[in-house]
Design a protein around this motif. Structure first.
Motif, PDB file in Angstrom:
ATOM      1  N   ILE A 169      35.392  45.487  41.725  1.00 49.67           N
ATOM      2  CA  ILE A 169      36.156  44.363  42.277  1.00 49.67           C
ATOM      3  C   ILE A 169      35.623  43.038  41.738  1.00 49.67           C
ATOM      4  CG2 ILE A 169      36.731  43.107  44.394  1.00 49.67           C
ATOM      5  CD1 ILE A 169      36.525  45.887  45.832  1.00 49.67           C
ATOM      6  N   GLU A 170      34.321  42.868  41.782  1.00 51.59           N
ATOM      7  CA  GLU A 170      33.714  41.614  41.315  1.00 51.59           C
ATOM      8  C   GLU A 170      33.972  41.387  39.834  1.00 51.59           C
ATOM      9  OE1 GLU A 170      31.066  39.058  39.339  1.00 51.59           O
ATOM     10  OE2 GLU A 170      30.694  41.235  39.283  1.00 51.59           O
ATOM     11  N   ALA A 171      33.869  42.436  39.035  1.00 52.11           N
ATOM     12  CA  ALA A 171      34.094  42.298  37.593  1.00 52.11           C
ATOM     13  C   ALA A 171      35.544  41.914  37.295  1.00 52.11           C
ATOM     14  CB  ALA A 171      33.740  43.610  36.886  1.00 52.11           C
ATOM     15  N   ALA A 172      36.487  42.515  38.028  1.00 52.02           N
ATOM     16  CA  ALA A 172      37.901  42.205  37.816  1.00 52.02           C
ATOM     17  C   ALA A 172      38.216  40.771  38.221  1.00 52.02           C
ATOM     18  CB  ALA A 172      38.775  43.173  38.600  1.00 52.02           C
ATOM     19  N   VAL A 173      37.652  40.326  39.326  1.00 58.92           N
ATOM     20  CA  VAL A 173      37.862  38.941  39.782  1.00 58.92           C
ATOM     21  C   VAL A 173      37.291  37.953  38.764  1.00 58.92           C
ATOM     22  CG1 VAL A 173      37.159  37.235  41.503  1.00 58.92           C
ATOM     23  CG2 VAL A 173      37.982  39.479  42.242  1.00 58.92           C
ATOM     24  N   LYS A 174      36.082  38.214  38.309  1.00 58.85           N
ATOM     25  CA  LYS A 174      35.437  37.305  37.354  1.00 58.85           C
ATOM     26  C   LYS A 174      36.241  37.222  36.055  1.00 58.85           C
ATOM     27  CE  LYS A 174      30.902  36.215  35.395  1.00 58.85           C
ATOM     28  NZ  LYS A 174      29.474  36.635  35.340  1.00 58.85           N
ATOM     29  N   ALA A 175      36.694  38.360  35.559  1.00 59.95           N
ATOM     30  CA  ALA A 175      37.461  38.379  34.313  1.00 59.95           C
ATOM     31  C   ALA A 175      38.775  37.609  34.465  1.00 59.95           C
ATOM     32  CB  ALA A 175      37.744  39.825  33.903  1.00 59.95           C
ATOM     33  N   LEU A 176      39.429  37.755  35.607  1.00 62.33           N
ATOM     34  CA  LEU A 176      40.710  37.071  35.817  1.00 62.33           C
ATOM     35  C   LEU A 176      40.522  35.567  35.986  1.00 62.33           C
ATOM     36  CD1 LEU A 176      43.726  37.455  36.019  1.00 62.33           C
ATOM     37  CD2 LEU A 176      43.463  37.989  38.459  1.00 62.33           C
ATOM     38  N   LEU A 177      39.495  35.160  36.707  1.00 60.15           N
ATOM     39  CA  LEU A 177      39.240  33.732  36.887  1.00 60.15           C
ATOM     40  C   LEU A 177      38.920  33.045  35.557  1.00 60.15           C
ATOM     41  CD1 LEU A 177      37.129  33.632  40.193  1.00 60.15           C
ATOM     42  CD2 LEU A 177      39.540  33.050  39.897  1.00 60.15           C
ATOM     43  N   ASN A 178      38.391  33.798  34.626  1.00 56.70           N
ATOM     44  CA  ASN A 178      38.028  33.237  33.313  1.00 56.70           C
ATOM     45  C   ASN A 178      39.138  33.392  32.266  1.00 56.70           C
ATOM     46  OD1 ASN A 178      35.451  32.356  34.072  1.00 56.70           O
ATOM     47  ND2 ASN A 178      34.558  34.382  33.721  1.00 56.70           N
ATOM     48  N   ASP A 179      40.331  33.812  32.707  1.00 62.53           N
ATOM     49  CA  ASP A 179      41.424  34.059  31.756  1.00 62.53           C
ATOM     50  C   ASP A 179      42.719  33.419  32.275  1.00 62.53           C
ATOM     51  OD1 ASP A 179      43.265  35.026  29.953  1.00 62.53           O
ATOM     52  OD2 ASP A 179      42.478  37.079  29.952  1.00 62.53           O
ATOM     53  N   PRO A 180      42.902  32.099  32.093  1.00 66.95           N
ATOM     54  CA  PRO A 180      44.092  31.403  32.598  1.00 66.95           C
ATOM     55  C   PRO A 180      45.404  31.990  32.066  1.00 66.95           C
ATOM     56  CG  PRO A 180      42.418  29.822  31.936  1.00 66.95           C
ATOM     57  CD  PRO A 180      41.946  31.168  31.477  1.00 66.95           C
ATOM     58  N   GLU A 181      45.400  32.460  30.828  1.00 64.62           N
ATOM     59  CA  GLU A 181      46.637  33.023  30.277  1.00 64.62           C
ATOM     60  C   GLU A 181      47.044  34.297  31.019  1.00 64.62           C
ATOM     61  OE1 GLU A 181      46.443  33.612  26.092  1.00 64.62           O
ATOM     62  OE2 GLU A 181      46.198  31.468  25.635  1.00 64.62           O
ATOM     63  N   LYS A 182      46.062  35.127  31.338  1.00 61.06           N
ATOM     64  CA  LYS A 182      46.373  36.347  32.087  1.00 61.06           C
ATOM     65  C   LYS A 182      46.790  36.004  33.507  1.00 61.06           C
ATOM     66  CE  LYS A 182      44.901  41.083  32.883  1.00 61.06           C
ATOM     67  NZ  LYS A 182      43.942  42.139  32.542  1.00 61.06           N
ATOM     68  N   GLN A 183      46.156  35.012  34.113  1.00 62.81           N
ATOM     69  CA  GLN A 183      46.556  34.559  35.439  1.00 62.81           C
ATOM     70  C   GLN A 183      48.036  34.182  35.446  1.00 62.81           C
ATOM     71  OE1 GLN A 183      43.782  31.343  36.192  1.00 62.81           O
ATOM     72  NE2 GLN A 183      42.646  32.572  37.683  1.00 62.81           N
ATOM     73  N   GLN A 184      48.442  33.404  34.453  1.00 67.35           N
ATOM     74  CA  GLN A 184      49.827  32.941  34.384  1.00 67.35           C
ATOM     75  C   GLN A 184      50.783  34.111  34.163  1.00 67.35           C
ATOM     76  OE1 GLN A 184      50.874  29.991  35.095  1.00 67.35           O
ATOM     77  NE2 GLN A 184      53.044  30.341  34.619  1.00 67.35           N
ATOM     78  N   ALA A 185      50.409  35.036  33.294  1.00 61.94           N
ATOM     79  CA  ALA A 185      51.261  36.193  33.014  1.00 61.94           C
ATOM     80  C   ALA A 185      51.434  37.063  34.262  1.00 61.94           C
ATOM     81  CB  ALA A 185      50.669  37.014  31.877  1.00 61.94           C
ATOM     82  N   LEU A 186      50.341  37.316  34.974  1.00 62.29           N
ATOM     83  CA  LEU A 186      50.419  38.121  36.191  1.00 62.29           C
ATOM     84  C   LEU A 186      51.206  37.404  37.275  1.00 62.29           C
ATOM     85  CD1 LEU A 186      46.816  39.647  36.478  1.00 62.29           C
ATOM     86  CD2 LEU A 186      48.923  40.800  35.768  1.00 62.29           C
ATOM     87  N   SER A 187      51.028  36.097  37.385  1.00 68.31           N
ATOM     88  CA  SER A 187      51.754  35.300  38.370  1.00 68.31           C
ATOM     89  C   SER A 187      53.258  35.407  38.139  1.00 68.31           C
ATOM     90  CB  SER A 187      51.309  33.836  38.294  1.00 68.31           C
ATOM     91  OG  SER A 187      52.107  33.021  39.126  1.00 68.31           O
ATOM     92  N   GLU A 188      53.683  35.238  36.904  1.00 62.21           N
ATOM     93  CA  GLU A 188      55.108  35.297  36.580  1.00 62.21           C
ATOM     94  C   GLU A 188      55.675  36.701  36.795  1.00 62.21           C
ATOM     95  OE1 GLU A 188      55.354  33.861  32.600  1.00 62.21           O
ATOM     96  OE2 GLU A 188      54.934  31.770  33.144  1.00 62.21           O
ATOM     97  N   ALA A 189      54.913  37.711  36.417  1.00 65.93           N
ATOM     98  CA  ALA A 189      55.374  39.095  36.571  1.00 65.93           C
ATOM     99  C   ALA A 189      55.505  39.472  38.049  1.00 65.93           C
ATOM    100  CB  ALA A 189      54.409  40.043  35.866  1.00 65.93           C
ATOM    101  N   ALA A 190      54.539  39.049  38.861  1.00 68.74           N
ATOM    102  CA  ALA A 190      54.581  39.363  40.294  1.00 68.74           C
ATOM    103  C   ALA A 190      55.768  38.682  40.959  1.00 68.74           C
ATOM    104  CB  ALA A 190      53.275  38.930  40.960  1.00 68.74           C
ATOM    105  N   LEU A 191      55.995  37.425  40.637  1.00 68.90           N
ATOM    106  CA  LEU A 191      57.116  36.689  41.219  1.00 68.90           C
ATOM    107  C   LEU A 191      58.448  37.319  40.830  1.00 68.90           C
ATOM    108  CD1 LEU A 191      58.304  34.330  42.760  1.00 68.90           C
ATOM    109  CD2 LEU A 191      58.016  32.904  40.717  1.00 68.90           C
ATOM    110  N   ALA A 192      58.595  37.678  39.571  1.00 69.06           N
ATOM    111  CA  ALA A 192      59.837  38.299  39.111  1.00 69.06           C
ATOM    112  C   ALA A 192      60.084  39.633  39.825  1.00 69.06           C
ATOM    113  CB  ALA A 192      59.792  38.506  37.601  1.00 69.06           C
ATOM    114  N   ARG A 193      59.039  40.408  39.985  1.00 72.59           N
ATOM    115  CA  ARG A 193      59.150  41.705  40.660  1.00 72.59           C
ATOM    116  C   ARG A 193      59.550  41.511  42.122  1.00 72.59           C
ATOM    117  NH1 ARG A 193      60.212  46.933  41.191  1.00 72.59           N
ATOM    118  NH2 ARG A 193      58.678  48.134  42.347  1.00 72.59           N
ATOM    119  N   ALA A 194      58.955  40.527  42.792  1.00 67.99           N
ATOM    120  CA  ALA A 194      59.270  40.267  44.193  1.00 67.99           C
ATOM    121  C   ALA A 194      60.714  39.817  44.357  1.00 67.99           C
ATOM    122  CB  ALA A 194      58.320  39.209  44.757  1.00 67.99           C
TER     123      ALA A 194
END
Length: 367
Positions: free
Chosen positions: A318-343
């Motif tokens: 869990i900690e490793a996944a959180v750290k990697a995501l916080l350090n990757d703004p592009e992935k944050q944005q991609a996941l944000s857009e994908a989650a919103l579209a799915r919802a």
């Protein structure tokens, strides 16, 4: 045509306790708007008469029961069902298989029942042997005496088909897509980790708390939730929050806008629920565009469909996944857009409410 429905098995209307209560907060006003006479059964002290979110067209009835962890659902379900049987609505929407024991009362009164079976309660780690037996027996009674089932996840539907031979309606939970909300004071946009969960073992709370100690060395960690009854997990979170200013425990939040803001601005939202089907917190987080890290389960995979990172229930993972995501703004944005579209595509509250109404109308038609 005049239509009436009794909603049984929640803490009342409007209540902010859990998934059932969230669904009823959306569904009851929707049905009233469509011309239904709606009565929601609840518990004394679980709602506020002056709540701004209350729709005056929704009738509420509080009945007596025992407010304890082990028997509250059964006791309130018993008294609510007895009252509804005398009131004789056209149809009843019943939440939770624990109320399956009382379905014969509705049947004798000529009231068809649409039962949301919830998750597989007898698999939950928080329940002891006796409680699991009660839930499983309640499910058997539900399968025998309920008129029609509702499953909030396709995996739950498959389990009921396998174990009880029953089909039913797939109706998940929904999410509201909010406008731009203000950032919580003291936090930075996309720079904090968030968990929203009831403090029970199957929600991976203990593992997240262990991970939070390490996370707090490089980011803020916001924890929303409680057990409702105290206990070891609450004590552990309280101690961690008191010892580290970067760990912020907010307890149970009934302020919807504040919770939506926390999801909307989070850098990583951890969803650790392992049982229960489609979880309303996950769907709402997706509708807010939160970058999601979820425990790898059949239910979370079904809801996310790739719009999130899946991890094992281990503090280090869990900690490793959180750290990697916080350090990757592009992935944050991609996941944000994908989650919103799915919802937006599959989990809108309007679609959910329409499906519930269609199922209720079908039962009245068959009656």
């Amino acid at each position: 045509m005049s239509k009436s429905v009794a909603i049984i098995g929640t803490r009342g209307y409007p209540s902010y306790y859990g998934g059932f209560e969230t669904a009823v907060r959306k569904l009851a006003p929707y049905l009233a708007e469509q011309g239904w006479d709606v009565t929601v059964y609840g518990r004394e002290g679980s709602t506020r008469p002056d709540d701004d979110g209350r729709d005056p067209r929704v009738h509420t009835v509080t009945t007596r029961g025992l407010e304890t962890k082990s028997v509250s659902t059964l006791s309130y379900g018993f008294t609510a069902t007895r009252h509804a049987a005398k009131a004789k609505p056209d149809v009843a929407l019943v939440m939770n298989v624990a109320n399956g024991f009382f379905l014969p009362t509705l049947t004798r009164a000529g009231i068809p029942s649409l039962v949301n079976v919830d998750g597989i309660e007898w698999d939950r780690a928080k329940w002891g042997r006796i409680a699991k037996f009660v839930f499983h027996t309640g499910a058997k009674w539900t399968a025998t005496h309920g008129t029609r089932m509702v499953y909030d996840a396709k995996a739950i539907a498959a389990r009921w088909k396998s174990e009880f031979g029953l089909d039913g309606d797939f109706i998940p939970y929904g999410g509201d897509v909010p406008g731009e909300l203000p950032l919580e004071s003291g936090l930075e946009h996309r720079r904090y980790a968030l968990m929203v969960a009831r403090f029970v073992p199957e929600n991976t709370v203990a593992e997240f708390i262990d991970a939070a100690e390490q996370m707090a060395t490089y980011c803020d960690v916001v924890i929303v939730g409680s057990s409702g009854y105290g206990g070891e997990l609450e004590e552990k979170v309280a101690a961690l929050s008191a010892a580290n200013s970067r760990v912020k425990w907010l307890g149970h939040l009934s302020d919807d806008q504040r919770l939506l803001s926390l999801w909307q601005h989070a850098g990583a939202y951890f969803h650790g629920h392992s049982v229960g089907g489609t979880n309303p917190a996950l769907v709402q987080a997706m509708a807010c565009g939160a970058p999601v890290i979820a425990r790898d389960t059949i239910y979370n995979r079904e809801v996310l469909e790739g719009a999130g990172v899946l991890v094992q229930p281990d503090a280090n993972a869990i900690e490793a996944a959180v750290k990697a995501l916080l350090n990757d703004p592009e992935k944050q944005q991609a996941l944000s857009e994908a989650a919103l579209a799915r919802a937006e595509e599959s989990y809108s509250w309007l679609g959910v409410c329409q499906k519930y109404e269609a199922a209720l109308l079908e039962l009245i038609k068959q009656k």
